[in-house]
Structure formats: structure tokens, C-alpha cells
Design an enzyme around this catalytic site. Structure first.
Site: not given
Ligand code: UT7
Length: 323
Positions: A113, A250, A280
Site C-alpha cells: 500500500c 492512503h 482499499n
Molecule cells: O492498506 C494496508 C493497511 N491496512 C489497514 O490499514 C487495515 C487496518 N485495519 C482495519 O482497518 C480494521 O482493523 C478492520 C476494518 C480490518 C477491522 O475493524 P476492527 O474495528 O479492528 O474490527 P475487529 O477486527 O476487531 O473485529 C470486530 C468484530 C470481530 O468479532 P468479535 O470477535 O468481536 O465477535 C470480527 O470477527 O467484527 C467481526 N468482523 C466482522 N463482522 C461483520 C470482522 N469482519 C467482519 C465483517 N462483517 N466483514
């Protein structure tokens, strides 16, 4: 003093637009979750048989038209991509031929990225060292080809697209009032490579593999490192965040974009945001956002613009330039 000035900008997005609701048909996810956690509403996916080089060529042609120059006036083509057409040759050489160029040199940059920021910094060095007068710098990706469609935490986040700029040698007086690139700042730290990587590759597995990400950890690194590299690139140019007219970040996640802006003390009306429409697009995200910003008339001559990105590696960095 030699300065590298952006003469033209262009982008290309594949026709197919995929709304968040599409994922609801095969994954336990919702439009509400995707929008609230990432800010993404839709993304574009390349058609079957449409390759990264096809997107790159379309974006490059638009940038050349914007600059008012022919492809043969370009000395070097750099394509930032992690989704090349083939293992080799470089996608940039396919683009070079596709543009009808019969001279110059072409190569790819692989910094995920952060690829466009890396490519822009390298193009600036080629121009400053006298190896090129005009460089076509392209970010192009087909991340839809490396998604694991069973992993809801990643496959909803990425999209395909391409953006390009024509960078040209100019002369400035050496102050930060000059037009063009004022400073660049690049970093990587391979100790963190496993928090964002692809599960296969030529030498490791002879497969392409799928993207895997520890999202929360990447998020934590992102805000701190993006704010720091922005501060550092400006310091190199004798400037501060308060002087920024536009940030073109980005486009990974609206929450990363807003928190980084808050950390820098920047109001959101100075930040170019396209993540809702593109998702992204990795190395394509910044040139895509630059090109959309030009269309929206968000960039005026003389504006102090900073681009910043972080991605797999981890690799990150920023470029400060005067529009
Ligand atoms: O371009 C390179 C750089 N990349 C980035 O910058 C990405 C960086 N990370 C992020 O943008 C975020 O961490 C995400 C968007 C990937 C995830 O957001 P988050 O607020 O960190 O969520 P999380 O990973 O802590 O997940 C929260 C919950 C989990 O469930 P539990 O464990 O709390 O029951 C996940 O399983 O959301 C669940 N989850 C989803 N639920 C519905 C994860 N993906 C999904 C989904 N739909 N698509």
C-alpha cells in the site's frame, strides 16, 4: 535546484461496481458493519481477463493527456503494484509496450500500500540525479485476485483500480515555496511482515496465495506511523502540519484517516477522502485520490500537499509537494 513537478494526473476504475450488499449474499456480514468499521460503501472489481496492466495503461493515458505529452516523451515508467500481471517481466514493461513506447526504461516497485509513495520518491531521485526528465508513476492493482472470499475480515475491504501521474523535471530556487516535490520520507520494518501478508508466492509455494491481515494490529501501527512520517517529511522541508493545505492519504479505512488527521491537528476539510467509493486499492489508492481531487477541484496551484501511506512490510512513508 532541480524539482520534480506533477504535470498530469489520471485514473481508471473498472466498470463493475460492487456494493457492500453483494457480500451479504455469501458471508456473515452487513453493509452496516462494513460502513461503520471502514467507511467503505462500494469498490470496483476488474472484469475477467482485465489485468493490472490494462488498468495501468488506461490511467497512464489519462495522465499523459492531462500533461499534454506523448508517451515517447517519457523516459521512465514505474508501476507500483503487488498484483502484477505475471511473475515476470515487470508489469511496467507491459505498460510501456501498451503505450506504444519504443524508448526509456520501465520497472515495478513492490511496497504494497506504500508502493505509490515509494515510486514517487524513486522517480524524484531519478529526476534529481539526471537519469530521467519525465517519469510516468503509476499505482495499479487487482487485489480482487488475491482475496480469500471466505475471510470476511479482509475481502470486504479491497478493490481494483489505477492512478497515474506524469512527473517532470523543473527548476526551483531551492526554497519550500518551489512547485513540485519538496521532501520524501520512507521507512520499512520487516519484523512486522507477518501482520499483513499473502499466503503464497513464487519461491515459497509456487502459488499466488491469499491476503491475510491482523487488522487491529495494522490499525495500531498505521495511525502512529502515518502521523510521524507526515510530521517528519514536513520537517525535512522546513514546514509544519499547520501549513498543510491538503492531505491525500492512503485510503484504507476512514477511521485511520480521521484519527491520523486528529493527531496532526488537521480539520477533515483538508483531507481528500475517496475510500467510500474505491475501498482499499493498495498502491493505486493515492494516485486515484489525487486524480479525483483534481476533478473535484480540491487542489489549487501553490497548495502544500502531503501524501502518506502504510502497508505490508510494514512499509510506510510520505511525500510533501507544492501543487
Ligand atoms: O492498506 C494496508 C493497511 N491496512 C489497514 O490499514 C487495515 C487496518 N485495519 C482495519 O482497518 C480494521 O482493523 C478492520 C476494518 C480490518 C477491522 O475493524 P476492527 O474495528 O479492528 O474490527 P475487529 O477486527 O476487531 O473485529 C470486530 C468484530 C470481530 O468479532 P468479535 O470477535 O468481536 O465477535 C470480527 O470477527 O467484527 C467481526 N468482523 C466482522 N463482522 C461483520 C470482522 N469482519 C467482519 C465483517 N462483517 N466483514
Amino acid at each position: 535546484m532541480i524539482r520534480s513537478v506533477i504535470r498530469g494526473v489520471g485514473h481508471y476504475l473498472p466498470d463493475r461496481v460492487v456494493p457492500n450488499s453483494w457480500f451479504e449474499s455469501f458471508l456473515d456480514t452487513s453493509d452496516e458493519w462494513i460502513v461503520s468499521r471502514s467507511g467503505i460503501e462500494r469498490r470496483h472489481f476488474a472484469a475477467e481477463g482485465q489485468l493490472t496492466s490494462d488498468l495501468a495503461i488506461r490511467a497512464a493515458r489519462a495522465a499523459l493527456a492531462g500533461a499534454g505529452i506523448e508517451a515517447d516523451a517519457v523516459d521512465a515508467v514505474i508501476v507500483a503494484t503487488s498484483t502484477p500481471d505475471l511473475t515476470f517481466p515487470a508489469t511496467a514493461t507491459i505498460v510501456q509496450a501498451g503505450l506504444g513506447m519504443t524508448r526509456g526504461f520501465a520497472f515495478d516497485v513492490q511496497a504494497v500500500c506504500a508502493g505509490f509513495v515509494y515510486a514517487l520518491a524513486n522517480a524524484d531521485s531519478l529526476i534529481k540525479s539526471g537519469q530521467a526528465e519525465r517519469v510516468l508513476v503509476i499505482g495499479a492493482e487487482t487485489f480482487s485476485r488475491i482475496m480469500n472470499w471466505e475471510d470476511r475480515s479482509t475481502c470486504v475491504l479491497f478493490g481494483d483500480g489505477a492512478g497515474a501521474v506524469v512527473l517532470e523535471r523543473a527548476t526551483g530556487d531551492g526554497t519550500n515555496a518551489d512547485h513540485g516535490i519538496l521532501a520524501t520520507d520512507l521507512h520499512s520494518d520487516g519484523r512486522y511482515r507477518e501482520i499483513l501478508q499473502v499466503s503464497g508466492g513464487v519461491s515459497a509455494s509456487q502459488t499466488t496465495g491469499h491476503l491475510m491481515m491482523a487488522g487491529k494490529e495494522v490499525f495500531r501501527h498505521a495511525v502512529d506511523k502515518l502521523a510521524q512520517t507526515t510530521t517528519d517529511v514536513l520537517a525535512k522541508a522546513g514546514l509544519t502540519a499547520a501549513e498543510i493545505d491538503r492531505v491525500v492519504p492512503h485510503q484504507a479505512n476512514i477511521r485511520i484517516i480521521t484519527r491520523t488527521a486528529q493527531k496532526l491537528g488537521l480539520p477533515m476539510d483538508k483531507v481528500v477522502v475517496t475510500v467510500a467509493d474505491h475501498g482499499n486499492t493498495s498502491a493505486a489508492s493515492i494516485p486515484l485520490a489525487l486524480s479525483v481531487a483534481v476533478e473535484r477541484e480540491q487542489l489549487r496551484q501553490g497548495d502544500l500537499v502531503v501524501t502518506e501511506a502504510i502497508g505490508g512490510g510494514l512499509a510506510w512513508g510520505a511525500v510533501a509537494l507544492r501543487w
